[in-house]
Design a protein around this motif. Sequence first.
Motif, PDB file in Angstrom:
ATOM      1  N   SER A 362       0.832  -1.201   0.000  1.00  0.00           N
ATOM      2  CA  SER A 362       0.000   0.000   0.000  1.00  0.00           C
ATOM      3  C   SER A 362       0.869   1.255   0.000  1.00  0.00           C
ATOM      4  O   SER A 362       0.553   2.253  -0.668  1.00  0.00           O
ATOM      5  N   LYS A 363       1.952   1.205   0.723  1.00  0.00           N
ATOM      6  CA  LYS A 363       2.880   2.340   0.773  1.00  0.00           C
ATOM      7  C   LYS A 363       3.476   2.611  -0.600  1.00  0.00           C
ATOM      8  O   LYS A 363       3.613   3.766  -1.038  1.00  0.00           O
ATOM      9  N   ARG A 365       2.172   1.761  -3.523  1.00  0.00           N
ATOM     10  CA  ARG A 365       1.145   2.177  -4.483  1.00  0.00           C
ATOM     11  C   ARG A 365       0.954   3.692  -4.474  1.00  0.00           C
ATOM     12  O   ARG A 365       0.597   4.297  -5.496  1.00  0.00           O
ATOM     13  N   ASN A 366       1.148   4.279  -3.316  1.00  0.00           N
ATOM     14  CA  ASN A 366       0.927   5.720  -3.181  1.00  0.00           C
ATOM     15  C   ASN A 366       2.182   6.552  -3.454  1.00  0.00           C
ATOM     16  O   ASN A 366       2.144   7.781  -3.340  1.00  0.00           O
ATOM     17  N   ARG A 367       3.284   5.903  -3.763  1.00  0.00           N
ATOM     18  CA  ARG A 367       4.516   6.653  -4.034  1.00  0.00           C
ATOM     19  C   ARG A 367       4.493   7.174  -5.469  1.00  0.00           C
ATOM     20  O   ARG A 367       4.140   6.426  -6.392  1.00  0.00           O
ATOM     21  N   PRO A 368       4.883   8.435  -5.696  1.00  0.00           N
ATOM     22  CA  PRO A 368       4.884   8.990  -7.072  1.00  0.00           C
ATOM     23  C   PRO A 368       5.829   8.214  -7.977  1.00  0.00           C
ATOM     24  O   PRO A 368       6.874   7.734  -7.551  1.00  0.00           O
ATOM     25  N   GLU A 381       1.473  -7.118 -10.047  1.00  0.00           N
ATOM     26  CA  GLU A 381       1.326  -5.698  -9.696  1.00  0.00           C
ATOM     27  C   GLU A 381       2.674  -4.996  -9.637  1.00  0.00           C
ATOM     28  O   GLU A 381       2.821  -3.861 -10.073  1.00  0.00           O
TER      29      GLU A 381
END
Length: 417
Positions: A362-363, A365-368, A381
């Motif tokens: 999850s961490k 996935r949210n990283r630019p 994924e």
Amino acid sequence: MDTARGIDDRIEHGADYADDSAVSDTPVEVGTDERRMHVRAYNYWVSLLKGRPYPSIEDLEPANIADFGPNSVLLDFTAGIEDPEIRFLGMSLRAECEVDGGITRVAEVPARSLLSRLTDHYLQIIANRAPIGFEAEFVGQRGYNTLYRGILMPFSSDGESIDFIYGVINWKEAVDEETQTKLNAELAESQRSAPTPPSNAPVWADGPGAETRSDDEFDAYTGLADRLMLARETAAAVRAADTRSRAALYRALGRAYDFAISTESNAEDYAELLEDAGLKAQARAPMTPIVKLVFGSDYDKARITEFAAALANAKRNDIAEGGFTTFIEQAEGGLKGLVKAEREARRGKPKPAPMPFEAVASKMRNRPALAQIPMGAGDEEFVVLLARKAGAGTLDVVARVEGDKRFTEQAVRRAAK
């Protein structure tokens, strides 16, 4: 009177020494060889234990002990303790006491003889059920002032009762005061007229330069074997099946710890004691040889490990000499508590449990995104790509690593840190 050092250091003597005017309380300066004989005799006694409370009398052959056999006596109590039989009397001790082969019992030992210094202490062994070391000076039967050091050690014919005692003693005669004064004057005169030695010349403990050592340095030089002897005498009580108690154990461990502290300033003497006992220093477990010296190498291995851990924990906490008994008594859980604390300290802080992979994912996935590359994404994924430096701040992707889910998860976890 002579100083006897046993289990509690408060021995009730089997005979009345209060009127013994020939024995002095003056501190005794006995040479290194005499002290080593004291230790070697005890090492020999420990080597015969073989896991028993007392060595078997069947294993003792004093006539065949070239080292200290001539300085020894064997007492037999099988017929009672009132007047033990003398089963063996070494030639050196026999000659010093001027006795012939006719002496067979303790009652026949000449008063004021060196042999009486040993036989006068035998009831202490019966009372304390452990070796006793002692030292003193007295005026012998020939009128000479004699410095002596002795040890008495229990033996058994059935493995439980003490019915034999083996004693070893060494001695040296001191000159009278007038002669000593004359010798001191001659020595002082010779030193004044002698050339000044180079500053790096060695100073021997008992040589002409001995007076340049401080009292503390001299005590340190000659005191390590004594500290070991004192610790061993107390440990012997713990080894005896009928005298095991927490107080006795803590006292023995306290003396073992004091001995360990004293080895730090007596490295050479400590190395010699280890060599005499056939032991080696251990950098990762420095207290293990200490425990083996004090309790014996044949002592229960699990107990040796526990004792060494407790001593190491005290050292870790910078406990001062003489403070171990209070430290262990106040520790939560006593001995077991110190062992547990030391093992936890050695392991260090436990590593935190790894974060669940879903949280890591999850961490990430949210990283630019750093860049987008037009290539097939596949079904996974997360994908591991291999790139090489292309120069001018750019990378060339040259391969895609597939088929190793565990490797991919490790890469994701590392990237998320």
